[in-house]
Design an enzyme around this catalytic site. Structure first.
Site, PDB file in Angstrom:
ATOM      1  N   GLU A 105      10.757  16.284  23.892  1.00  0.00           N
ATOM      2  CA  GLU A 105       9.866  17.445  24.283  1.00  0.00           C
ATOM      3  C   GLU A 105      10.057  18.577  23.272  1.00  0.00           C
ATOM      4  O   GLU A 105       9.151  18.986  22.857  1.00  0.00           O
ATOM      5  CB  GLU A 105      10.539  17.551  25.840  1.00  0.00           C
ATOM      6  CG  GLU A 105      10.079  18.790  26.494  1.00  0.00           C
ATOM      7  CD  GLU A 105      10.722  19.085  27.708  1.00  0.00           C
ATOM      8  OE1 GLU A 105      11.641  18.483  28.187  1.00  0.00           O
ATOM      9  OE2 GLU A 105       9.953  19.827  28.553  1.00  0.00           O
ATOM     10  N   ASP A 159       5.558  16.764  36.247  1.00  0.00           N
ATOM     11  CA  ASP A 159       6.668  17.315  35.667  1.00  0.00           C
ATOM     12  C   ASP A 159       7.268  18.149  36.831  1.00  0.00           C
ATOM     13  O   ASP A 159       8.063  17.745  37.739  1.00  0.00           O
ATOM     14  CB  ASP A 159       6.697  18.075  34.399  1.00  0.00           C
ATOM     15  CG  ASP A 159       7.826  17.990  33.508  1.00  0.00           C
ATOM     16  OD1 ASP A 159       9.023  17.476  34.119  1.00  0.00           O
ATOM     17  OD2 ASP A 159       7.848  18.798  32.771  1.00  0.00           O
ATOM     18  N   ASP A 160       6.961  19.301  37.013  1.00  0.00           N
ATOM     19  CA  ASP A 160       7.604  20.343  38.006  1.00  0.00           C
ATOM     20  C   ASP A 160       6.437  21.343  38.496  1.00  0.00           C
ATOM     21  O   ASP A 160       6.513  22.277  37.989  1.00  0.00           O
ATOM     22  CB  ASP A 160       8.619  21.291  37.118  1.00  0.00           C
ATOM     23  CG  ASP A 160       9.964  20.521  36.629  1.00  0.00           C
ATOM     24  OD1 ASP A 160      10.438  19.881  37.543  1.00  0.00           O
ATOM     25  OD2 ASP A 160       9.851  20.555  35.290  1.00  0.00           O
ATOM     26  N   HIS A 183       6.245  10.897  36.072  1.00  0.00           N
ATOM     27  CA  HIS A 183       7.198  11.840  35.529  1.00  0.00           C
ATOM     28  C   HIS A 183       7.146  13.283  36.396  1.00  0.00           C
ATOM     29  O   HIS A 183       6.208  13.988  36.443  1.00  0.00           O
ATOM     30  CB  HIS A 183       6.765  12.147  34.249  1.00  0.00           C
ATOM     31  CG  HIS A 183       7.724  13.208  33.396  1.00  0.00           C
ATOM     32  ND1 HIS A 183       7.936  13.106  32.156  1.00  0.00           N
ATOM     33  CD2 HIS A 183       8.621  14.199  34.024  1.00  0.00           C
ATOM     34  CE1 HIS A 183       8.852  14.330  31.740  1.00  0.00           C
ATOM     35  NE2 HIS A 183       9.112  14.811  32.910  1.00  0.00           N
TER      36      HIS A 183
END
Ligand code: ADE
Ligand code: ZN
Length: 345
Positions: free
Chosen positions: A199, A277-278, A16
């Protein structure tokens, strides 16, 4: 062996990660200069200072703005290669990477530009570092479903280079059921299917993603805890959750890492994984995420090895490739128990 070395040596999959979310401020400035784009910041420090987010939407506004510096094939290549080099330094052996085509096509940048950039970087990384990579085309759920279908159509020339499709962006008010048609088309084309759910949105979106989209993994899924029946199902069907602990704290899904649901769900038997994620926006790559939950939730080495094993099991690698990486994990664990470093040093 210290804990960081142990986790680094464990073969891991990052399942992810949004490639656009790996755009570090330094590269943002470099690409802005290269492409003659004016940024609303004067320095890297000013960019980093702007990374304080009230919620998911506040982050997404800045994230889409940042992606505007990505213009040429070389930009997409450099972005992908930088992520893969950084991930490999953390012991990532498999990366299943999201990209958001609509963020680029909306600015007039077509599939050939970003796909050729990504694919060239991936080919280089596979040869240079032996890292295995798959691409997941992610639809933006804040945009109307017909746009997702048009994006799917536009991806046709690159279909055989896609591992799967996903669903991301603003979750609340944009339930999975809206995207049934495009996900059916992707499944019929033989692609894997995943979706962000639970989320910020309710546990019911997890059920929706499983039942109406056919999701094989749930991205985040931290709010599954709100509904015991959903947790029970995740355990029974061993549906993986790709969790991103640092992201959840940065976006105030949890106020503190100590409150994160990862350990509670792991102990209940949910197939939990740790991901990035980011990473350029949330203060850390995959190793930082493992170490944050290790410290914040009191995980021991067995828990950490389990998370690494889960990441391999939950990946879309072949059974043989999974078996080889799981065997390597066993070796790292064994050597650590004997107080020795692994063969790689
Ligand atoms: N796009 C990039 N990061 C995301 C996240 N954490 N949730 C939803 N959409 C995203
Ligand atoms: Zn995400």
């Amino acid at each position: 062996m210290d804990r960081a070395s142990f986790v680094r040596r464990l073969p891991k999959a990052d399942l992810h990660v949004h490639v656009e979310g790996s755009l570090e401020p330094e590269m943002m400035f470099e690409l802005a200069l290269r492409n003659g784009i004016q940024l609303p910041y004067d320095s890297v420090a000013e960019v980093r200072a702007a990374y304080e987010f009230r919620d998911l939407q506040a982050f997404l506004d800045i994230y889409y703005q940042g992606a505007a510096v990505l213009v040429t094939e070389a930009d997409f290549h450099d972005l992908m290669l930088a992520y893969l080099e950084r991930a490999r330094a953390d012991g990532v052996r498999r990366a299943e990477i999201f990209f958001d085509p609509q963020t680029h096509t909306a600015r007039g940048i077509g599939f050939p530009v970003f796909m050729h950039g990504f694919l060239r970087a991936i080919a280089e990384a596979e040869v240079r570092w032996g890292i295995s990579v798959g691409l997941i085309l992610s639809f933006l759920r804040h945009a109307p479903p017909h746009e997702a279908l048009a994006t799917w159509e536009a991806s046709a020339p690159f279909r055989d280079r896609l591992l799967g499709v996903g669903l991301d962006s603003s979750e609340v008010g944009n339930p999975p059921e809206l995207f049934v048609d495009v996900f059916r088309a992707a499944r019929e084309a033989g692609l894997h299917v995943v979706a962000h759910a639970g989320e910020e949105g309710p546990a019911a979106y997890i059920t929706g993603a499983l039942d109406t989209l056919g999701a094989e993994r749930i991205d985040h899924g931290v709010r599954s805890e709100d509904d015991p029946a959903v947790v029970e199902r995740l355990v029974r069907e061993q549906i993986p959750l790709t969790m991103c602990p640092l992201s959840n704290v940065k976006l105030k899904v949890f106020d503190r890492i100590e409150e994160h649901s990862l350990k509670r769900l792991l102990d209940l038997g949910v197939m939990v994984t740790v991901n990035s994620d980011d990473p350029a926006y949330f203060g850390g790559y995959i190793l930082d995420n493992y170490l944050a939950v290790a410290d914040g939730l009191g995980l021991d080495d067995d828990d950490l090895a389990r998370l690494a094993r889960n990441s391999i099991e939950a990946s879309f690698l072949s059974p043989d490739a999974k078996a080889a990486l799981l065997h390597e994990i066993d070796q790292v664990v064994e050597l650590a128990a004997q107080g020795q470093p692994s063969p790689e040093g």
